[in-house]
Enzyme design. Structure first.
Site, PDB file in Angstrom:
ATOM      1  N   ARG A 168      47.726  66.643  32.797  1.00 43.77           N
ATOM      2  CA  ARG A 168      47.643  67.985  31.543  1.00 43.77           C
ATOM      3  C   ARG A 168      48.324  69.032  31.480  1.00 43.77           C
ATOM      4  NH1 ARG A 168      44.680  71.698  30.772  1.00 43.77           N
ATOM      5  NH2 ARG A 168      44.791  72.207  32.622  1.00 43.77           N
ATOM      6  N   GLU A 185      47.200  72.282  39.746  1.00 41.74           N
ATOM      7  CA  GLU A 185      48.129  72.961  38.551  1.00 41.74           C
ATOM      8  C   GLU A 185      48.155  71.605  37.873  1.00 41.74           C
ATOM      9  OE1 GLU A 185      48.074  76.152  36.439  1.00 41.74           O
ATOM     10  OE2 GLU A 185      47.973  75.720  38.512  1.00 41.74           O
ATOM     11  N   LYS A 227      54.445  78.860  37.871  1.00 49.01           N
ATOM     12  CA  LYS A 227      53.725  80.049  38.956  1.00 49.01           C
ATOM     13  C   LYS A 227      54.006  80.358  39.916  1.00 49.01           C
ATOM     14  CE  LYS A 227      49.448  78.819  35.992  1.00 49.01           C
ATOM     15  NZ  LYS A 227      47.915  79.855  36.621  1.00 49.01           N
ATOM     16  N   TYR A 245      56.307  82.423  31.170  1.00 48.35           N
ATOM     17  CA  TYR A 245      55.250  81.037  31.744  1.00 48.35           C
ATOM     18  C   TYR A 245      55.041  80.847  30.687  1.00 48.35           C
ATOM     19  CZ  TYR A 245      51.491  78.972  33.794  1.00 48.35           C
ATOM     20  OH  TYR A 245      50.789  77.580  34.533  1.00 48.35           O
TER      21      TYR A 245
END
Length: 562
Positions: A154, A243, A172, A101
């Protein structure tokens, strides 16, 4: 009986088993399994344990020289053998979380189309808007309980990455499993491909998404509505996590669906929950209460305002009025301090804008009131950065803050590391080691005057896996504000700083399973109290949490006919 102790009955054999990541064991298939499933000769003779496999995989992981190559290697293992992938990550969580991540996932998103190897998750493109039901039915995951979905507009602080944003849902959900014990069989990453406004992607011959400017307005809203309805029909009890949607869409989508479906926005609510948890721990370490703090934000987008609203709610729960709490929170963006006479403020910003009357007695401030002006006049005790712009917490600002606050609480939370407002090393040196620091990305410990300070990563991974586990274990139909507030308090209860004055605000990642279970219990208990699920005792809830906590261990396989 523990699911891992039960045999799993499979109706197929041969190479198909080796191609199924949720089932494949590689060299760990027993002699009996190799015979019954026609695997003899398809894998080397030696029969290995999962720990032996993980040891080899770790050696291979360490052989790569850069983080992106390590990320690609781990994803290849995940796409081949998910149980081994999660055992490897579990064994090396602190080393590997920054690889799977943030911050490495940002680079992986930027290079998604160039590095594409194998399908994972679902891509739902706008030209296929009339076939969303069919696309959901194409998923290889039949018992989906958690979905992470993005439209790629984004991505972290990197902007519009189109379908490259798929790296975020994949990452995630990897954390939902490795940190929160959610079985990978219950997870599904989804990217909504609504085009891209990134000219580099539109001109890139390797870009794999829909080559079209982003849709917006009614077209976009109708597409999101169709998606949400289709998911609810296909998997009515699934938790949907939004997300990395753009600011203009993130809050409206959340407001539209949070009371209709079981969903939440991690950028807004998850970030807020972990920030409040960090703040509560910092306040306890400083010997004060949150409702006594004066807080300045740099960054007034949906994430910053989401954190601010959560702080206000927590302050109110500690006994002050909503109006008083809002006077103690200053929001600064590129145009300066948000004031109630400013035009073009978004609805969620208007609620946090300071009244002009509140600053009439301020001294020496510019037309656009800067962060330094706010520090010198409002004298904040807490400084939170969610601007995505590096270096904005200058030495002058930090020293000015420290001049009126002995133990300033400073959270430069922007991701990735290259966009942090100030490094922990600088902050701690400028405050002689007195600042209480947490960051959005991982940083090495800092030494000041011979004292070593561990840096807490104010990362949502401390919150959302526990929320997901709590929702699954309790069967909650919605994610309420009270459940999120409970997650913050539960996280603060796990802070090591209460024991060690130089310790981090948040626990070590090695303790993440215990933290997630603690948060899950707090979240599930509130869901029961609010009537968002069936009544259950604390004992039954705890049993459900343990029963839903998946472990990366191989199961025995038995063959059955079709």
């Amino acid at each position: 009986m523990d699911d891992n102790k039960r045999p799993l009955y499979l109706p197929f054999a041969g190479p198909a088993i080796l191609e199924a990541p949720l089932i494949n064991k590689g060299s760990a298939f027993s002699e009996e399994e190799r015979i019954f499933f026609n695997l003899e000769g398809l894998v080397p003779y030696a029969i290995e344990t999962i720990e032996e496999q993980a040891s080899r995989a770790y050696d291979q992981f360490r052989s790569f020289n850069n983080d992106l190559d390590k990320h690609i290697y781990l994803r290849n293992i995940q796409d081949t053998n998910e149980t081994l992938f999660y055992r490897l990550v579990q064994n090396n969580i602190s080393e590997m979380m920054p690889i799977i991540y943030t911050p490495t996932v940002g680079l992986a998103c930027e290079r998604f189309s160039k590095n594409y190897r194998r399908n994972r998750g679902l891509f739902i493109s706008y030209p296929n808007k009339d076939r969303i039901d069919d696309i959901l039915n194409n998923s290889t995951r039949q018992k989906v309980k958690i979905i992470v979905v993005t439209d790629g507009e984004r991505i972290l602080g990197l902007g519009d990455q189109g379908i490259g944003g798929m790296g975020i849902p994949i990452g995630k959900l990897s954390l939902y499993t490795s940190c929160g014990g959610i079985s990978p069989a219950y997870t599904l990453p989804i990217t909504l491909d609504v085009g891209t406004d990134n000219p580099q992607l539109l001109e890139d011959p390797m870009y794999m998404g829909w080559r079209h400017p982003r849709i917006g307005g009614e077209e976009y809203a109708e597409f999101i509505e169709a998606f949400m309805q289709a998911v609810h029909v296909r998997w009515p009890d699934t938790l949907i996590q939004f997300e990395d949607f753009a600011q203009k869409n993130a809050m409206p989508i959340l407001e539209r669906y949070k009371d209709r479906y079981c969903c939440f926005n991690d950028d807004i609510q998850g970030t807020a929950a972990v920030a409040v948890g960090c703040l509560l721990a910092a306040c306890k370490a400083a010997g004060t209460e949150l409702n006594q703090q004066r807080i300045a934000f740099l960054g007034a987008g949906s994430a910053g305002c989401g954190i601010a609203e959560a702080i206000v709610a927590q302050m109110v729960s500690e006994g002050i009025s909503d109006e008083q709490a809002r006077t103690q929170v200053c929001m600064v963006d590129r145009w300066g301090l948000l004031l109630d006479n400013m035009p073009n403020l978004l609805p969620f910003q208007q609620k946090l804008a300071q009244k002009c009357a509140n600053i009439q007695n301020w001294n020496n401030f510019s037309d656009n009131i800067s962060l330094l002006d706010v520090v010198n006049n409002a004298k904040p005790t807490v400084l939170i950065g969610v601007s995505g712009v590096p270096g904005l917490f200058t030495e002058e600002i930090i020293r000015a803050m420290h001049s009126h606050c002995a133990r300033p609480i400073i959270f430069p939370m922007s991701n990735p590391t290259s966009r942090v407002e100030a490094t922990p090393k600088d902050i701690l040196h400028w405050t002689s080691g007195q600042a209480l620091v947490a960051t959005g990305s991982p940083f090495e410990p800092v030494v000041v005057d011979g004292e070593t300070y561990e840096i807490a990563q104010c990362n949502n991974s401390f919150i959302f896996p526990g929320i997901g586990l709590g929702v699954l274990a309790s069967g909650a139909r919605h994610v309420s504000d009270a459940m999120l507030m409970a997650s913050s308090r539960a996280l603060a209860e796990c802070s090591p700083l209460a024991i060690d004055g130089t310790g981090p605000l948040l626990p070590k990642l090695e303790d993440i399973h215990a933290v997630s279970k603690h948060i899950a219990f707090a979240v599930g208990k509130v869901a029961v109290e609010q009537g968002l699920t069936l009544p259950m005792s604390d004992e039954i809830l705890q049993q459900s949490i343990e029963g839903n906590f998946w472990k990366p261990e191989y199961r025995r396989y038995k063959r059955t006919s079709f």
